[in-house]
Scaffold this motif. Structure first.
Motif, short mmCIF file in Angstrom:
data_model
loop_
_atom_site.label_atom_id
_atom_site.label_comp_id
_atom_site.label_asym_id
_atom_site.label_seq_id
_atom_site.Cartn_x
_atom_site.Cartn_y
_atom_site.Cartn_z
N LYS A 171 -57.06 39.60 31.81
CA LYS A 171 -56.98 39.38 30.37
C LYS A 171 -58.30 38.91 29.81
O LYS A 171 -59.12 38.30 30.51
N GLN A 172 -58.49 39.23 28.53
CA GLN A 172 -59.61 38.72 27.74
C GLN A 172 -59.07 38.39 26.36
O GLN A 172 -58.08 38.97 25.90
N ILE A 173 -59.73 37.47 25.68
CA ILE A 173 -59.37 37.16 24.30
C ILE A 173 -60.64 37.00 23.48
O ILE A 173 -61.64 36.44 23.97
N ARG A 174 -60.59 37.51 22.26
CA ARG A 174 -61.71 37.36 21.33
C ARG A 174 -61.23 36.52 20.15
O ARG A 174 -60.23 36.86 19.50
N ALA A 175 -61.91 35.43 19.88
CA ALA A 175 -61.61 34.58 18.74
C ALA A 175 -62.63 34.87 17.64
O ALA A 175 -63.83 34.70 17.86
N TRP A 176 -62.15 35.33 16.49
CA TRP A 176 -63.01 35.69 15.37
C TRP A 176 -63.08 34.49 14.42
O TRP A 176 -62.11 34.17 13.74
N GLU A 177 -64.26 33.86 14.41
CA GLU A 177 -64.38 32.53 13.81
C GLU A 177 -64.06 32.50 12.32
O GLU A 177 -63.42 31.57 11.84
N TYR A 178 -64.50 33.50 11.57
CA TYR A 178 -64.31 33.47 10.12
C TYR A 178 -63.32 34.53 9.64
O TYR A 178 -63.32 34.90 8.47
N ASN A 179 -62.47 35.00 10.54
CA ASN A 179 -61.45 35.98 10.16
C ASN A 179 -60.08 35.33 10.12
O ASN A 179 -59.81 34.34 10.80
N GLY A 180 -59.21 35.95 9.32
CA GLY A 180 -57.84 35.50 9.22
C GLY A 180 -56.93 36.41 10.02
O GLY A 180 -57.19 36.72 11.18
N HIS A 181 -55.87 36.92 9.36
CA HIS A 181 -54.83 37.65 10.07
C HIS A 181 -55.28 39.05 10.52
O HIS A 181 -54.60 39.68 11.33
N ASP A 182 -56.43 39.51 10.05
CA ASP A 182 -56.95 40.80 10.54
C ASP A 182 -57.47 40.69 11.98
O ASP A 182 -57.62 41.71 12.66
N ALA A 183 -57.75 39.47 12.44
CA ALA A 183 -58.16 39.22 13.82
C ALA A 183 -59.30 40.13 14.27
O ALA A 183 -59.31 40.66 15.37
N GLY A 184 -60.27 40.30 13.39
CA GLY A 184 -61.43 41.11 13.73
C GLY A 184 -61.34 42.55 13.31
O GLY A 184 -62.34 43.27 13.32
N GLY A 185 -60.13 43.01 12.95
CA GLY A 185 -59.96 44.35 12.40
C GLY A 185 -60.59 45.44 13.25
O GLY A 185 -60.42 45.50 14.47
N SER A 186 -61.35 46.30 12.60
CA SER A 186 -61.95 47.45 13.29
C SER A 186 -63.00 47.03 14.30
O SER A 186 -63.21 47.72 15.31
N ASP A 187 -63.68 45.91 14.07
CA ASP A 187 -64.65 45.44 15.06
C ASP A 187 -63.96 45.08 16.37
O ASP A 187 -64.50 45.30 17.46
N ASP A 188 -62.76 44.53 16.25
CA ASP A 188 -62.00 44.23 17.46
C ASP A 188 -61.58 45.52 18.17
O ASP A 188 -61.66 45.63 19.39
N LEU A 189 -61.15 46.51 17.39
CA LEU A 189 -60.78 47.81 17.98
C LEU A 189 -61.98 48.47 18.66
O LEU A 189 -61.83 49.14 19.69
#
Length: 324
Positions: free
Chosen positions: A291-309
């Motif tokens: 497993k890995q997890i990315r925490a997006w510091e200044y994002n809300g419910h989009d959780a990084g959106g397309s950058d996360d994808l």
């Protein structure tokens, strides 16, 4: 603003959630009952102006043998069975329009989007799958339908449908059944996490801001829907608190995470007021697979959106196109 713990505290956080003692028996019995109905997938071509992607209307028998509708998209140019990604959509949404969600098929995967039964009335495109099962009194929305008994709870039907969706895509002649992953954001992430805990030998999983994780904590620290539906229900039924959370124990993502072994990517926005980041981290820490997890510091419910994808798609390509 931060709505929950800061990042150092999130890395230390562990959920105190405990699932019911008969959790595994409940789900094995539920799925055995569903498999008493023929899956009977049907695949109907859909005419679109797309040149590189084909779209099909796929229907299969879900919980209770009820028909569940999906879009299945595939690259037009293909030779032999392809890896597949099964996606589950967000709360109150639906499978949408045939031209939506072209990312995964454009990247070379067969892509199935399951319609969540009884939802799809809140967004353009909507849904096409009814829920023929009634329930007792509920708060406006979907979250409290049948919530006083786990056998009647709406997410028993939804999670069962989702497991059957993976089984249906694995039966498709377009798909290599050994190379299937699951993805979703928000409600879709919660459904994908449940599937990861219930379906063996998945190739990969991605959970963006997953809903229905560490639910009791979520209801105590967020003032946003859909969790406020639970608070509203219990404000009117003050004597049902323990009964309701006993039901939710069979549907909490923490329990499914403890049983999942597919390589997984989680993400959370540290400013998420809908699915607080500690609930995603609670599921992440409980997850038993790689497993890995990315925490997006200044994002809300989009959780990084397309950058996360953009982080996850190459990982899925490596795992599903070449195998675990």
């Amino acid at each position: 603003m931060l709505t929950d713990l800061d990042l150092p505290a999130l890395w230390e956080y562990r959920s105190s959630f405990q699932e019911p003692a008969d959790f595994d028996d409940f789900w094995s019995g539920t799925l055995a009952e569903a498999r008493g109905h023929e899956l009977a997938p049907t695949l109907t071509p859909v005419e679109t102006p797309l040149e590189t992607v084909e779209v099909f209307d796929l229907t299969f028998a879900g919980f209770g043998g009820h028909p569940v509708r999906c879009w299945l998209r595939a690259p037009r140019q293909r030779s032999g069975p392809l890896p597949a990604v099964v996606q589950f959509h967000g709360y109150a949404s639906g499978r949408g329009h045939p031209l939506d969600d072209l990312l995964w098929a454009s990247a070379g995967f067969v892509h199935l989007v399951m319609d969540v039964r009884g939802q799809g009335g809140a967004y353009a495109g909507g849904g096409a799958t009814p829920d023929p099962v009634g329930s007792g009194p509920s708060h406006p929305g979907f979250l409290t339908r049948g919530i006083e008994d786990p056998r009647d709870y709406v997410y028993r039907r939804v999670f069962t449908d989702a497991v059957r969706a993976v089984e249906a895509v694995r039966q498709s002649p377009l798909v290599d059944p050994g190379r299937v992953g699951v993805v979703g954001a928000s409600q879709g992430g919660g459904i994908a996490l449940a599937v990861a805990g219930l379906v063996p030998e998945l190739g990969a999983a991605h959970f963006q801001a997953p809903f229905l994780c560490d639910v009791r904590r979520a209801t105590r620290i967020t003032g946003s829907g859909p969790y406020t539906e639970l608070a509203g229900y219990l404000a009117a039924r003050r004597d049902r608190v323990e009964q309701v959370f006993a039901t939710l124990g069979y549907f909490d993502g923490i329990a499914f995470a403890r049983r999942a072994d597919a390589p997984a990517w989680f993400s959370a926005g540290l400013m998420d007021g809908v699915c607080p980041p500690s609930t995603a981290f609670g599921a992440f820490h409980a997850y038993t697979g790689a497993k890995q997890i990315r925490a997006w510091e200044y994002n809300g419910h989009d959780a990084g959106g397309s950058d996360d994808l953009a982080v996850v798609l190459p990982a899925f390509r490596d795992l599903l196109k070449h195998g675990r």
